[in-house]
Design an enzyme around this catalytic site. Sequence first.
Site, mmCIF file in Angstrom:
data_model
loop_
_atom_site.group_PDB
_atom_site.id
_atom_site.type_symbol
_atom_site.label_atom_id
_atom_site.label_comp_id
_atom_site.label_asym_id
_atom_site.label_seq_id
_atom_site.Cartn_x
_atom_site.Cartn_y
_atom_site.Cartn_z
ATOM 1 N N SER A 562 0.848 -1.189 0.000
ATOM 2 C CA SER A 562 0.000 0.000 0.000
ATOM 3 C C SER A 562 0.887 1.244 0.000
ATOM 4 C CB SER A 562 -0.960 -0.051 1.190
ATOM 5 O OG SER A 562 -1.997 0.870 1.038
ATOM 6 N N ASP A 643 -8.620 -5.110 -5.947
ATOM 7 C CA ASP A 643 -8.150 -3.972 -5.161
ATOM 8 C C ASP A 643 -8.643 -2.694 -5.823
ATOM 9 O OD1 ASP A 643 -6.909 -2.079 -3.671
ATOM 10 O OD2 ASP A 643 -4.872 -2.816 -3.981
ATOM 11 N N HIS A 675 -7.324 -5.608 -1.507
ATOM 12 C CA HIS A 675 -6.105 -4.944 -1.060
ATOM 13 C C HIS A 675 -5.267 -5.873 -0.185
ATOM 14 C CE1 HIS A 675 -3.857 -1.246 -0.897
ATOM 15 N NE2 HIS A 675 -3.930 -1.135 0.405
#
Length: 707
Positions: A562, A643, A675
Amino acid sequence: MTVTATKFTPEVMLSAPRRSPGVPNPSGKLVLYTVSAYSFADRKKTSQIRVFDIESGNSELLIEDPEASSPVWVAEDKVLYLKTDSRGHTTFLVRSVRGPEPEEHDIGKINAPLSDLKVKKLPGGNFALACSALVSPDGKLVNPETDKKPLSSAKVYSSLFVRHWDAWNSERRRSIFYGALGEENGRLVLLGNSLTNALAGSSLSSPVPPFGDSADFDIGASGLVFVAKDPELDPAIYTKTDLYFIPLKTFTEPQAPSPRIVKTPGLEGYSQTPVFSHGGTKVAFTRMRSKQYESDKTRLILVPDINNPDATEEFYATEDGVGGWDSRPDAIAWSLDDSRLYVSAEHRGRRALFELPSNPSQATELPKPVETPQGSVVSFSVLPRPGAETATAAADSLFVSSTSLVDNSCYSITHPDTLSCRVVSSVSKEGKSFGLSRSQVDSIWFPGAGDYDVHALVVRPSTFSKDAAKKYPLAMLIHGGPQNAWNDAWSTRWNPAVFAEQGYVVVCPNPTGSTGYGQDFEDAIAGNWGGRPYQDLVRCFEWIEKNMPEVDTDRAVALGASYGGFMINWIQGQPLGRRFKALVCHDGVFSTLNQWATEELFFPIHDFEGTLYENRAAYEKWDPARFANEWATPHLIIHSELDYRLPVTEGLAAFNVLQAKKVPSKLLVFPDENHWVLKPENSLVWHREVLGWINKYSGIEEEQKSN
């Protein structure tokens, strides 16, 4: 728990039983919890509901059924739970926990999936019940399993927020339903055999997606409180969620009164975790100030009388609105006499438990952490005791569920008044610690890029030797968020011990932007993504090089997901990128100019200090793609097609650049993950690819072959 291992591997971690936080029964002698596990041999997941006896330390199986969920106590020895079948129909079942053949009976059925079950005993003896379910725009229950499927898969939108996390949005929403349980012929029954939509006729939705659960609402003798997004504001642009109150007396009312908003002047951000006092008239909850910042500081708020929701009080309030307690309280519990509050909050690399007066005017000193086991508190409950109605908070004891970097589940009892804590069950205590030990965990502080120090957690291999001739390659893990932190807590997605057991000294820095070190430190990352945080990581690397002789920085690797993935891509184009032998980027940002492909637009608006069209220069300044010509370090790219926070094209673009430049690189894609990589078989592949990649370039692969 049945884990035994002398070597901690991804397979061991992923197949180990995962125990939920424990919930004590009315006497505080028994604890209800769930356990799930996955077998790579059978390719099968198991799910159990179990009861733990605090005094004996024994655990007994109550229910083994993958369709059973949301167990709650409804008596000293009875548990209510939900069972949803393959047609989406949910049955309420009550089961006794004592006897050679525990009695079980059906108390009602609803023809739709339900979740997030909560119950509370009312003064008259009945139980109030609340749960959540999916509803149509007219407030009717929706059953996706039996719902008529459309002939076309087309989706048409004319407003923002078309998708969220891993799903495309529709007109359907979550809602809270209530009902009551009463006794008939000595057995509990669902009165009226029906539930009422508490939010019918309103435009409100709760729990709040994508992660909202039973913590988003609570039941009291006065009625129901819940948090919901402000329907007047665009959820893609604003974070504002308000607390609402619905007065209910019996929870059999066929129609709920209109929700009443709880007013908090000056605070317009997220409202979270409302909890009724034992007396049923007071409510404590948390709220943020900014309505466009998801990681703003949470303030602890008291509603002295929920029947007067216009009057609220903030704990540790200051005239400048900043707030006197520089922490972010989250979960809340009331003392048995309602005179004290227990709250958890991140605190310097762990999640700690704090005690304070429940009256803001009496909270004149900042709270200090209560004694709990090493690691991080996950949940906590105040234990009942005889004579509780006349006892004082000084004698409270709390049942605490926690984890640590080397322990995936620990149950303990803490006594705030005596500053003592007793572990009653843990993986480590029972000698089944995956071959891990507390001696592997350490932490360091090093000078940051400015006038501050930065904290980092360190995990060494279980075979670590202080022999001066032995050096271990560095694995630097960079956390996501970016307003997040590495804490002394267990994870099955990014577990530092997995990397340590491969033969690395793992360093997990908490640079500028990390939570748990004060709001100013956290806020300083806004408009500064590749600035101070990057320089902090450079200082971390340099400090390790000078002060940790056991670490071989010439064989260092770095990994992140991320925002951590953004930082990996940023490092790749900067001088620090040449100090690593290999990089791993999971669901990272290739170009910050693509941030408006995300779903929660309030995030880039805050962190890049404006919109893309009003402040484009801020997005360009920290764009990793600007420095793609410098990319040269071997680089593994991982991304998932579900995602929607960081679309898969970010991973594809980064991989395409690496391949075109002939930089050693590999792409790993999961079509069915969001994600996070959550499916056990996918997670195993993830770990094998990641470890294979870094071991190849750090030299550990050759060491393993020679051994």
